[in-house]
Design a protein around this motif. Structure first.
Motif, PDB file in Angstrom:
ATOM      1  N   GLN A 178       0.854  -1.187   0.000  1.00 42.10           N
ATOM      2  CA  GLN A 178       0.000   0.000   0.000  1.00 42.10           C
ATOM      3  C   GLN A 178       0.890   1.237   0.000  1.00 42.10           C
ATOM      4  N   THR A 179       0.596   2.197  -0.885  1.00 45.34           N
ATOM      5  CA  THR A 179       1.261   3.498  -0.833  1.00 45.34           C
ATOM      6  C   THR A 179       0.503   4.344   0.186  1.00 45.34           C
ATOM      7  N   VAL A 180       1.244   4.906   1.150  1.00 45.01           N
ATOM      8  CA  VAL A 180       0.608   5.639   2.241  1.00 45.01           C
ATOM      9  C   VAL A 180       0.587   7.134   1.974  1.00 45.01           C
ATOM     10  N   GLU A 181       1.685   7.662   1.418  1.00 41.04           N
ATOM     11  CA  GLU A 181       1.810   9.103   1.215  1.00 41.04           C
ATOM     12  C   GLU A 181       2.703   9.346   0.004  1.00 41.04           C
ATOM     13  N   THR A 182       2.385  10.384  -0.769  1.00 39.13           N
ATOM     14  CA  THR A 182       3.210  10.724  -1.928  1.00 39.13           C
ATOM     15  C   THR A 182       3.488  12.220  -1.958  1.00 39.13           C
ATOM     16  N   SER A 183       4.582  12.568  -2.588  1.00 38.26           N
ATOM     17  CA  SER A 183       4.897  13.953  -2.887  1.00 38.26           C
ATOM     18  C   SER A 183       5.474  13.962  -4.292  1.00 38.26           C
TER      19      SER A 183
END
Length: 186
Positions: free
Chosen positions: A92-97
């Motif tokens: 799972q990807t939790v946070e992106t920038s």
């Protein structure tokens, strides 16, 4: 008579100031060291701030992901230790920038025996892992290897462990995954 009584009664003597300073300093140092050691214990076993309360339970389906093609749990073959243990692995990807992302890989022991000394290998085509927590880890040429920490108990049947990491690059799921040298699909 007063002269005789005065000589037999001990006079109160003030302790040296140096001794008082040393006792107070020793107690202060002991309390400071105790407070620091208990803080380290709490910090070591706590979840990172952005992962608290976000850990999926063993029966939950992974939340929608921002990286294309990320699926739910997959079953990996038995571990390399020869036991009949089977594990479900999900990403799972939790946070992106714009130039980095935080991901989580959850390993759930779906077998009938404890999974001890597990090792999870993840490979990326265009990302560099910069940090991982709550595991022992090392960078490889194309990703990381995360291992069960020495202080952690074996993964009992039905229990899960989450490997959280931060990577530089565009948000993506791992290109390759193996648990105890057995491939797992994400």
């Amino acid at each position: 008579m007063g002269h005789v009584l005065e000589s037999t009664v001990p006079k109160r003597v003030q302790p040296p100031r140096f001794l008082t300073v040393m006792v107070v300093s020793g107690v202060t140092l002991a309390l400071t060291l105790f407070g620091y050691s208990t803080t380290q214990i709490y910090l070591r076993f706590s979840e990172p701030p952005d992962a608290q309360g976000a850990l999926p339970d063993a029966g939950a389906t992974a939340a929608p992901d921002t990286a294309p093609g990320v699926g739910g749990p997959d079953t990996a073959p038995p571990d390399s230790g020869g036991s009949t243990s089977v594990s479900a692995v999900s990403y799972q990807t939790v946070e992106t920038s714009s130039d980095s992302f935080t991901g989580q890989v959850t390993v759930t022991n779906t077998g009938g025996s404890a999974l001890d000394g597990w090792e999870l290998s993840l490979g990326f085509s265009d990302a560099t892992v910069t940090d991982a927590w709550d595991v022992e880890w090392e960078r490889t040429g194309s990703g990381i290897v995360a291992r069960q920490p020495d202080w952690a108990d074996p993964l009992e049947p039905g229990d899960s462990v989450t490997v959280s990491f931060t990577a530089e690059g565009e948000a993506q799921r791992p290109d390759s995954c193996s648990l105890n040298d057995a491939p797992c699909d994400l």
